[in-house]
Design an enzyme around this catalytic site. Structure first.
Site: not given
Ligand code: GLN
Length: 486
Positions: A81, A180, A156
């Site tokens: 990532k 995410s 994400s």
């Molecule tokens: N969707 C959540 C956020 O926007 C989790 C994102 C993540 O785990 N990085 O914070």
């Protein structure tokens, strides 16, 4: 040519170690599959950065030990990532502000993968700085779901999930602040593991909300994900929150029986509004565990409904502080402007997207002098209540919990435009980040042709039991491939 995705990561490493396949061939096979996917009618937009020659050269440099002391990931292609620091390839975090930024050091997790023999094949797309649930908040365009290109891959870590689902690699690194890894794993029909907080070093993971951030692993199977986790786990003096505790050998965990384990179904995670088809898939997994000898019990986690509001105070608060470093002086892009203040303003206004800006504003607000007690301190108290819900159950002899990973399968690109509606797609996953316990998503079949995941959570540092439960479910459902991977 060998298809990388035809071999598990462990098998491929064995074939490379015994010189039946070269690391270079394995790397080329991953790139061939990537080109095939890219040549499809819809560009999935999985990778933000790659350098085929650099990857091939590093594969060719792989030193195989003739004594047969095999490297666990010899020649195994791995995607990373793009908020995890790598040498040579840019680390953009999906942000315009860091477009072209190359880190002068690499993350501990990446260094460990390379030491284990893995070949880094590229950096994957994400919501800017990890803020989002669909990969649509990337400054470099959304990634599409390999099962259906009109849908999001989740986020994400959508690029890493899609790379595994598209058969490009068997293992990919993602990061988690609130789900995410697990949410995109569910949307893309792959396995996603978030370990215990502190199990994997965060050194080189670009900070979003440090008390919630984790590096996690995607796998084409439970065994692939567990092997990736095995390689990156363990104490690291470079991360003060990394836990100095022996990492067990998880190689037998996928074949460990769940007989006699007590597994709870928390009623708050199966609300009346849950899509009946999703509920049906998760209950089929529950039946499989029962058939394998586990005791299934109904349990309650009474503070669950407070998890999303709590998360969306703590995560933006920490983000507003962590992201203050992007000022145009130390990292990435700098806007031309008259004077220092104007330069800061212009750099951040042009470099950061709408969702990131929203989080910084919210976080600054909840930390400000007049509101700290009302919001931030209160959220920290509720976080402790949520953690206590889990402790109570684990103390009562509940070994693990099973829930849906997400309330729905992957949604259409552009379908969720309201930020709060987007936040709700993490409703079942944020608790494990607030509490720091291990959690994973395992595919449990499809609904309307789209994958659905079940989530397993266990006690702190009990990844072994989680992996055993995940594998039992995997054996019941089999490993399925997305249309582009088969
Ligand atoms: N969707 C959540 C956020 O926007 C989790 C994102 C993540 O785990 N990085 O914070």
């Amino acid at each position: 040519m060998t298809r990388v995705s035809d071999h598990s990561a462990a098998e491929l490493a064995r074939l490379v170690s015994t010189k039946q396949i070269s690391a270079r061939e394995a790397c080329d096979a991953a790139f061939a599959q990537r080109d095939l996917v890219r040549a499809g009618p819809e560009h999935l937009n999985i990778f933000l950065g790659h350098d085929c020659d650099w990857s091939r050269e590093s594969a060719e440099r792989l030193q195989l030990n003739d004594s047969g002391d095999a490297l666990p990931l010899a020649g195994v292609p791995v995607a990373i990532k793009d908020n995890i620091a790598t040498l040579h390839l840019p680390t953009t975090c999906g942000s315009r502000l860091l477009d072209g930024y190359v880190s002068p050091f690499e993350a501990t997790a990446v260094a460990r993968l390379r030491r284990a023999g893995a070949t880094i094949i590229g950096k994957t797309n994400l919501d800017e700085f990890g803020m989002g649930s669909s990969t649509e908040h990337s400054a470099f365009g959304a990634t599409r779901n390999p099962w259906d290109p009109s849908r999001v891959p989740g986020g994400s870590s959508g690029g890493s999930a899609a790379a595994v689902a598209a058969g490009i690699c068997r293992i990919a690194l993602g990061s988690e602040t609130g789900g995410s890894v697990r949410q995109p794993a569910a949307f893309c029909g792959v396995v996603g593991i978030k370990p215990t907080y502190g199990r994997v070093s965060r050194y080189g993971l670009v900070a979003y909300a440090s008390s919630l951030d984790h590096i996690g692993v995607f796998g084409a199977s439970v065994a692939d994900a567990a092997l990736g986790l095995q390689v990156i786990a363990g104490h690291d003096a470079l991360d003060a929150t990394s836990v100095n505790q022996q990492v067990p050998d998880w190689s037998d965990a996928p074949v460990t029986s769940v007989k006699g384990m007590t597994i709870g179904c928390p009623l708050e995670y199966f609300p009346a509004t849950l899509d009946p088809a999703v509920r049906g898939r998760v209950m089929a997994a529950v039946d499989a565990l029962r058939d394998a000898g586990a005791h299934i019990v109904d349990v309650s986690l009474p503070h669950t409904e407070l998890a999303i509001p709590t998360y969306y105070i703590i995560a933006p608060a920490e983000a507003s502080s962590n992201l203050s470093r992007y000022d145009g002086v130390r990292y990435g892009q700098r806007a031309a402007a008259d004077g220092l203040g104007a330069m800061y303003e212009q750099t951040r206004a042009r470099g950061l997207g709408a969702e990131v800006t929203r989080r910084i504003l919210l976080g600054t607000f909840v930390l400000s002098a007049g509101y700290y007690d009302a919001y931030y301190r209160q959220a920290m108290r509720v976080r402790a209540l949520i953690a206590n819900d889990f402790t109570q159950l684990f103390n009562r002899g509940i070994d693990a919990l099973i829930t849906p990973t997400t309330p729905t399968p992957a949604f259409l690109l552009g379908a969720v435009s309201d930020p709060y509606a987007m936040y709700l797609s993490d409703i079942f996953t944020v608790t494990a980040n607030l509490v720091g316990i291990p959690a994973m998503s395992v595919p449990v079949g499809q609904v309307g042709g789209l994958p659905v995941g079940a989530q397993i959570m266990t006690r702190h540092f009990d990844e072994a039991r989680m992996i055993a439960i995940g594998s039992t479910i995997e054996r019941a459902f089999g490993v399925t491939r997305s249309p582009v991977a088969s």
